[in-house]
Design an enzyme around this catalytic site. Structure first.
Site: not given
Ligand code: BJW
Ligand code: ZN
Length: 251
Positions: A213, A118, A215
């Site tokens: 994780n 990302h 959770e």
């Molecule tokens: C611990 C802990 C500890 C806490 N130890 N654990 C419908 C269905 C399926 C897909 C889609 C849909 N509609 C749209 C989509 C696609 C979309 C998507 O997936 N959306 C879903 C949300 C529904 N994806 C995209 O758009 C991606 N691109 C794409 O698909 O391109 C193809 C395409 C292009 C054009 C048209 C169509 C298709 C791009 C995704 C970009 C995500 N961007 C972000 C922001 C990045 C920049 C920034 O940081 O500002 O990325 S969003 C945000 O979420 C960030 C993260 O990398 C990403 C994932 O989050 P992450 O890392 O999982 O964090 P959390 O907070 O969710 O979870 C933390 C976890 O840690 C928890 O489980 C806690 O329990 C745990 N935890 N403490 C261990 N100490």
């Protein structure tokens, strides 16, 4: 830490490991996660900040948000979870670290190669001419940074919703998921695709998949094993097992 006999025995001989990390691994450093009661998305709206149309509508607001996060990230340090993965890179012959995080903490912990799905908060690029730049940000007067070459709008080099991931980086991540023997999913809610598909790809080709994780997540029912707890507590334990068996094998 309680792990299965299967994982214990795999750690004694594994030569190919792929790790996917998410925001949870940086939580113990003091970087906010996205989802959950105290996550970024509980205070800010993703469609107003992590979205290209939002950037065009209000670039100053988006830049302010990234500047705020940059400051936090620069002031924190890698934690025991990051350090364990840096050690793992040295111990495992075919090791790949894939991250959804943009916070640089894996590099700062000492990992030499990190597949950043990302992007990276320290980089930016011009949306008109494509020129990349490091460390650009909002000016002290609160003005948007502009491209030094063409005066176009500069944006953070991160992947927003609806945008493609960097193709070469994502392809390499898929390749590593397709060949690894052990796939670790650490600190991600596994709701954002295509990153969340990587453990599924790995499992489909026969890799043993382990989630670390605090959770349950969207993939808890898919992985072979869940290690419930903080990455900073669990990863050093896994690395200690890897180290111990490698030392024994060298004797
Ligand atoms: C611990 C802990 C500890 C806490 N130890 N654990 C419908 C269905 C399926 C897909 C889609 C849909 N509609 C749209 C989509 C696609 C979309 C998507 O997936 N959306 C879903 C949300 C529904 N994806 C995209 O758009 C991606 N691109 C794409 O698909 O391109 C193809 C395409 C292009 C054009 C048209 C169509 C298709 C791009 C995704 C970009 C995500 N961007 C972000 C922001 C990045 C920049 C920034 O940081 O500002 O990325 S969003 C945000 O979420 C960030 C993260 O990398 C990403 C994932 O989050 P992450 O890392 O999982 O964090 P959390 O907070 O969710 O979870 C933390 C976890 O840690 C928890 O489980 C806690 O329990 C745990 N935890 N403490 C261990 N100490
Ligand atoms: Zn330009």
């Amino acid at each position: 830490m309680i792990i299965s006999d299967k994982l214990n025995s795999l750690l004694t001989r594994v030569n190919s490991v792929c790790v996917l990390t998410g925001a949870g691994i940086s939580a113990e450093s003091g970087v906010e996660t996205f989802r959950g009661a105290r996550g970024l998305w509980s205070k800010f709206k993703p469609q107003e900040l992590a979205d290209f149309d939002a950037f065009i509508r209000n670039p100053e607001l988006v830049w302010e948000w990234y500047n705020y996060r940059k400051k936090i990230i620069r002031d924190v340090k890698p934690n025991a979870g990051h350090m364990a993965l840096a050690k793992m890179e040295k111990l495992v012959k075919d090791f790949s670290l894939v991250t959804q995080n943009i916070d640089n903490l894996h590099f700062r912990a000492g990992n030499k190669k990190v597949l950043e799905l990302h992007g990276n908060i320290e980089r930016s690029y011009c949306i008109d001419c494509g020129k990349f730049a490091d460390n650009l940000g909002i000016t002290p007067e609160g003005k948007m940074p502009k491209c030094p070459l063409c005066n176009g709008f500069v944006r953070p080099d991160v992947v927003w919703f609806g945008e493609m991931l960097p193709t070469d980086v994502f392809e390499e991540a898929v390749e590593t998921a397709r060949r690894c023997e052990l796939f670790l999913v650490v600190g991600t809610s596994a709701v954002v695709y295509p990153a969340a598909g990587l453990p599924i790809t790995a499992k489909a080709q026969g890799a043993y998949t382990v989630e670390v994780n605090t959770e349950p997540t969207e993939i808890s029912h898919i992985v072979n094993e869940t290690l419930k707890g903080k990455a900073g507590d669990i990863l050093p334990g896994l690395v200690a097992l890897l180290e111990e068996t490698r030392r024994k094998n060298e004797r």
